[in-house]
Design an enzyme around this catalytic site. Sequence first.
Site, PDB file in Angstrom:
ATOM      1  NE  ARG A 284     -47.412 -35.926  73.768  1.00  0.00           N
ATOM      2  CZ  ARG A 284     -48.464 -35.259  74.179  1.00  0.00           C
ATOM      3  NH1 ARG A 284     -49.628 -35.858  74.315  1.00  0.00           N
ATOM      4  NH2 ARG A 284     -48.369 -33.975  74.456  1.00  0.00           N
TER       5      ARG A 284
ATOM      6  CE1 TYR B 204     -42.573 -34.464  77.292  1.00  0.00           C
ATOM      7  CE2 TYR B 204     -44.360 -35.381  75.995  1.00  0.00           C
ATOM      8  CZ  TYR B 204     -43.016 -35.109  76.159  1.00  0.00           C
ATOM      9  OH  TYR B 204     -42.134 -35.477  75.175  1.00  0.00           O
TER      10      TYR B 204
ATOM     11  CE1 TYR C 196     -42.287 -35.729  68.806  1.00  0.00           C
ATOM     12  CE2 TYR C 196     -44.374 -34.545  68.672  1.00  0.00           C
ATOM     13  CZ  TYR C 196     -43.028 -34.646  68.376  1.00  0.00           C
ATOM     14  OH  TYR C 196     -42.431 -33.650  67.649  1.00  0.00           O
TER      15      TYR C 196
ATOM     16  CB  CYS D  83     -44.204 -53.435  87.015  1.00  0.00           C
ATOM     17  SG  CYS D  83     -44.543 -54.999  86.221  1.00  0.00           S
TER      18      CYS D  83
ATOM     19  N   GLY E 298     -44.417 -31.101  62.951  1.00  0.00           N
ATOM     20  CA  GLY E 298     -44.379 -32.541  63.208  1.00  0.00           C
ATOM     21  C   GLY E 298     -45.746 -32.970  63.713  1.00  0.00           C
ATOM     22  NE  ARG E 299     -47.175 -31.630  69.783  1.00  0.00           N
ATOM     23  CZ  ARG E 299     -46.728 -32.400  70.778  1.00  0.00           C
ATOM     24  NH1 ARG E 299     -47.493 -33.348  71.275  1.00  0.00           N
ATOM     25  NH2 ARG E 299     -45.520 -32.217  71.283  1.00  0.00           N
TER      26      ARG E 299
HETATM   27  C1  LIG Z   1     -39.535 -31.584  67.175  1.00  0.00           C
HETATM   28  C2  LIG Z   1     -39.081 -30.572  66.219  1.00  0.00           C
HETATM   29  C3  LIG Z   1     -39.984 -30.043  65.311  1.00  0.00           C
HETATM   30  C4  LIG Z   1     -41.440 -30.410  65.292  1.00  0.00           C
HETATM   31  O1  LIG Z   1     -42.105 -30.112  66.473  1.00  0.00           O
HETATM   32  P1  LIG Z   1     -43.673 -30.386  66.582  1.00  0.00           P
HETATM   33  O2  LIG Z   1     -44.022 -29.855  67.908  1.00  0.00           O
HETATM   34  O3  LIG Z   1     -43.866 -31.865  66.497  1.00  0.00           O
HETATM   35  O4  LIG Z   1     -44.338 -29.663  65.463  1.00  0.00           O
HETATM   36  C5  LIG Z   1     -39.502 -29.125  64.393  1.00  0.00           C
HETATM   37  N1  LIG Z   1     -38.207 -28.751  64.376  1.00  0.00           N
HETATM   38  C6  LIG Z   1     -37.319 -29.253  65.243  1.00  0.00           C
HETATM   39  C7  LIG Z   1     -35.911 -28.821  65.159  1.00  0.00           C
HETATM   40  C8  LIG Z   1     -37.723 -30.174  66.193  1.00  0.00           C
HETATM   41  O5  LIG Z   1     -36.830 -30.669  67.056  1.00  0.00           O
END
Ligand SMILES: *Cc1c(COP(=O)(O)O)cnc(C)c1O
Length: 410
Positions: free
Chosen positions: A308, A312, A369, A339, A270-271
């Site tokens: 974020r 975190y 994100y 605020c 994802g990231r």
């Molecule tokens: C969030 C997630 C990903 C992707 O994670 P990244 O850190 O953004 O690469 C892949 N698989 C599952 C099941 C997730 O929940």
Amino acid sequence: TVNTNGQLSIGGVEVKDLASQFDTPLFVYDENHLRERCREAVAAFGADSVIYATKAFLCKAMAKLAYEEGVLLDVATGGEFHVALSAGVPGNRCVMHGNNKSVDELRMAITNNVRHIVVDSFDELNRLEALHAEGLPAPRVQLRITPGVHVNTHDYVSTGQDDSKFGFNLNNGDAHRAIEQARASSAVDLVGIHCHIGSNVLAIENFEDASKVMVDLFASSGLQELTLGGGLGVAYTEKDNAPTMQQWADVLKRAASSLPPTARVYVEPGRSIVAAAGITVYEVGTVKKIDGIRTYVAVDGGMSDNMRPALYESEYEVFDPERTTADRTEHARIVGKHCESGDILVFDAPVPPNIAVGDLLVTPVTGAYGYSMANNYNKVTRPAVVFVADGAARLVVRRETLDDLTRLDV
Ligand SMILES: *Cc1c(COP(=O)(O)O)cnc(C)c1O
């Protein structure tokens, strides 16, 4: 890139022109960068093996882009699935995730013919039994396994340890029980197992450890499909070092090298697909120097477009897009307009001297994100999103208006 005028430019358009055309705060994505990251993943892992985790950043344009690049889509809610379908992505190019899928979400997944459902609990298996009894076909499923592996990341995004809300615990025997139950059931077609150990993982050994555990279980299961999750970290600041997509692929491939060639291995980045392709552009509204303490620079967004740091304590860099190469000899805390004192974008940022009201500021690496966690806290309207490529910018998500803020009131 920084062009010959010293101006930050993305996809051939100067950021200051984007700010004047689309206003701030603004999410800007380099479309070619997004496409290259998808292609890099497909090249490293193979066709139909890469599943983009849409929760990192999703809108119709992004869903369409990933689909066009041959990447499958991981959707974790009916809402994410709806956006993917609305973008024209076929259901069978999507994979359904989630630790607490409702009956409606499961029904939506099955009737739209998702590629597979990643089942997360015994309760979900029961819901699938009930849907099958209603006459729905048995979906292809993988079971999410919690391999009992600790990763070096923030606790909130660590998901593979024994104490986790996700998946079937391997060490207490739940994983084996779930495999037996799914195999014996006519309500599901068990095709594989899945793990996802966490997010923003920078230590490649973490992937190695989890993959070994999963490959052993997979080999003994006699199943056909193994998903090794996402989680590849990215560099947010100068001091971060992230493995490359290829290094990640090499580790996973080595771990899976003992498997028969018929085994299909998926990954779910994802990231690492979207983070570095995006920046956020803000305008400075207030500069407050508190002698002997610090300087606060407040911009026109904040925790409503980037949660974020508050969630975190994540770190970012900040640049003036019109003085990109200027020495950053001063320090400031970059904050938003909400605020709360926790409304921080950069805790202690090196900045060029004499930041002034009206200056633009850019935080790089906000493509993941950021917009996906954006919210209307303080009834702030969510920013617009633009894709830029080959000297042209196109609006892909419009800025919210004040009227949008009362749209749901009855
Ligand atoms: C969030 C997630 C990903 C992707 O994670 P990244 O850190 O953004 O690469 C892949 N698989 C599952 C099941 C997730 O929940």
